[in-house]
Design a protein around this motif. Structure first.
Motif, mmCIF file in Angstrom:
data_model
loop_
_atom_site.group_PDB
_atom_site.id
_atom_site.type_symbol
_atom_site.label_atom_id
_atom_site.label_comp_id
_atom_site.label_asym_id
_atom_site.label_seq_id
_atom_site.Cartn_x
_atom_site.Cartn_y
_atom_site.Cartn_z
ATOM 1 N N PHE A 162 0.822 -1.213 0.000
ATOM 2 C CA PHE A 162 0.000 0.000 0.000
ATOM 3 C C PHE A 162 0.860 1.268 0.000
ATOM 4 N N SER B 81 -3.529 -3.815 -5.691
ATOM 5 C CA SER B 81 -3.484 -4.141 -4.261
ATOM 6 C C SER B 81 -3.570 -5.639 -4.061
ATOM 7 N N GLY B 102 -4.802 1.958 3.615
ATOM 8 C CA GLY B 102 -4.169 2.291 2.337
ATOM 9 C C GLY B 102 -4.370 3.753 1.978
ATOM 10 N N ARG B 106 -1.788 7.147 1.780
ATOM 11 C CA ARG B 106 -1.739 8.042 0.621
ATOM 12 C C ARG B 106 -2.099 9.476 0.972
ATOM 13 N N ARG B 149 -10.107 -3.384 2.393
ATOM 14 C CA ARG B 149 -8.928 -2.521 2.393
ATOM 15 C C ARG B 149 -8.299 -2.461 1.000
ATOM 16 N N ALA B 150 -8.239 -3.638 0.344
ATOM 17 C CA ALA B 150 -7.633 -3.681 -0.989
ATOM 18 C C ALA B 150 -8.474 -2.899 -1.998
ATOM 19 N N VAL B 153 -8.622 1.452 -2.007
ATOM 20 C CA VAL B 153 -7.676 2.330 -2.710
ATOM 21 C C VAL B 153 -7.956 2.351 -4.216
#
Lengths: 255, 255
Positions: A162, B81, B102, B106, B149-150, B153
């Protein structure tokens, strides 16, 4: 439902603990009155001496002096030990460079260093704080280091995936991930700091708790000796218990 | 959003084991189309996970290259991801912060990233668990967090490393159909690693069967089942059982 059963369990545990203390107090009192040895004083006399010590302010003053050393030495050990542990966990080369000394400090009888410190630094606050520091620092550094090493490799890979920067990896994964071991290290470090403080004062100090102990001994005031020791035990136990509470609150996520 | 395919050109990789190199991947040459659901199927130790990590940019191949959207992969990137086999959740933060992790890395502002995270928590059917810690969730639920979570992003390519390996069969089937729905909805390119033939057939457009040591592609199999496949009877259909039988035939030959 759970809370009622848990509460009953808790009450039971606490009463058992109190009962254990009561048995100990009883044995102490009986053994003291039986005059097994001249030095062994009964609990009642000890408590009376304790009240006198508190009343006269001698005890409070001794604690004040001793805790100045303890807090200075332990704070320095906490800051230095945690930083060292984190750096060792992050840079492999550094780890091998430092490990020798930490292992030596941890496994040798640290008290053996006291004459050396005395020789180079003389008596006083700085020397005593340094001894407290040396007692506490290795376990703090080693535990923090282990905490960093124990962080799962998959968490590091996940962070890379990530796009974590090096500083993000450190602040958001490595630092929080090593907190459990770090806290355990600080707790062990504090109990070693207590040992360091008393040892240093028995040998070095013209003031403080250690001095109160050695004076009472040399004047054959054994009730006072027992009273000072008892007060140190109680205070140390309370502080360590407080730390454990803080630790449990910080690590809520584990329960 | 532009959809990206993945091309593997002559990938090879070996690891050192007991002082001698072991070839894990041998001249892997694979293309997958944008928006396609592709599985790598094979026995343990055939280098499936290594392949995935190379595509993810976590490992570098010894030879060959990975091309995504005309660009050579040199490391992890925002276009990909990974959903990890062991979930790789941060145990010290709750579901909401894990899903938002994630985005946090960023630099997406807190309010915005939590809103996005909540959307994906809902998509993986975990609403109401936002403030639970990972160890309060079952394995299947933890993996749903990993998937959210993957997706949060918004990558073009989703890499999944045996995501259901440590989940019980019942949970696995529910999760598979949810994943199938989500894929239909999100239109991602998915590369999926598994050792389950049924799972591969149920989810994929195309399946690459791999042999072990060194890992190579021994068969490319196109699944002709209609979409969407979430209907109850797809597993009972003739096409489904025949596909599984065929793959079993291929894998049995490899033993």
């Amino acid at each position: 439902m759970r809370s009622r059963a848990a509460k009953r369990q808790k009450v039971f545990q606490i009463s058992l603990r109190l009962f254990s203390l009561l048995v100990f107090a009883l044995i102490w009192e009986v053994a003291g009155r039986a005059e097994i040895s001249f030095g062994l004083r009964p609990l009642s006399g000890t408590l009376k001496a304790l009240v006198d010590l508190i009343g006269s302010g001698d005890l409070a003053y001794a604690f004040l002096i001793s805790f100045r050393t303890l807090i200075t030495g332990f704070s320095a050990a906490a800051i230095f030990g945690v930083s060292l542990g984190l750096i060792m966990g992050t840079f492999r080369r550094f780890e091998h460079f430092c490990n020798v000394y930490l292992m030596l400090l941890l496994s040798m009888p640290t008290a053996a260093l006291i004459p050396l410190i005395l020789l180079t630094m003389g008596f006083g606050f700085v020397a005593e704080s340094l001894i407290v520091f040396l007692f506490a620092v290795p376990i703090i550094a080693i535990n923090t280091h282990t905490g960093v090493l124990n962080i799962e490799a998959s968490l590091i890979q996940m962070s890379r995936c990530f796009l974590a920067s090096r500083s993000q990896l450190f602040l958001k994964v490595i630092l929080p991930g090593s907190v459990p071991m770090m806290m355990a290290g600080l707790r062990l470090g504090l109990s070693r700091a207590f040992i360091g403080m008393i040892t240093a004062e028995l040998i070095l100090s013209p003031l403080g708790l250690g001095r109160l102990i050695s004076i009472s001994t040399s004047k054959f005031q054994y009730e006072r000796l027992f009273a000072v020791t008892l007060s140190i035990l109680i205070v140390a136990a309370l502080i360590l218990d407080g730390m454990q509470r803080v630790e449990r609150r910080l690590l809520r996520w584990r329960h | 959003m532009e959809r990206l395919g993945v091309e593997l050109h002559h990938i090879s990789k070996s690891f050192e084991k007991d002082g001698s190199p072991v070839q894990v991947l041998d001249n892997l040459d694979v293309r997958n189309e944008a928006g396609e659901f592709v599985s790598f199927l094979g026995p343990s130790g055939c280098g499936k996970t290594t392949t995935l990590k190379i595509i993810g940019g976590l490992l570098e191949p010894d030879g060959g290259e990975v091309i995504i959207g005309n660009k050579r992969v040199t490391g992890p990137g925002p276009d990909r991801s990974i959903v990890f086999q062991d979930y790789a959740l941060l145990p010290w933060v709750d579901v909401l912060r894990n899903v938002a992790f994630g985005l946090e890395l960023r630099g997406v502002p807190k309010g915005e990233r939590e809103e996005i995270a909540r959307t994906y928590i809902q998509k993986v059917k975990l609403s109401g668990f936002e403030h639970h810690y990972p160890n309060e969730l079952s394995g299947g639920m933890q993996q749903r967090v990993g998937l959210a979570r993957a997706l949060a992003v918004n990558p073009q390519i989703l890499l999944m490393d045996e995501p259901f390996a440590s989940v019980d069969e019942q949970t696995r089937r529910l999760f598979q159909s949810d994943l199938s729905d989500l894929w239909q909805e999100e239109q991602k390119t998915v590369i999926f690693i598994t050792h389950s033939m049924e799972e591969a057939v149920y989810l994929s457009d195309r399946i690459f069967v791999m042999s072990a040591r060194p890992g190579r592609i021994v068969e490319e199999f196109v699944v002709h089942l209609p979409r969407p496949r979430t209907a109850q009877d797809i597993r009972g259909s003739k096409e489904f059982t025949e596909s599984v039988e065929h793959l079993w035939g291929v894998l049995r030959e490899l033993q």
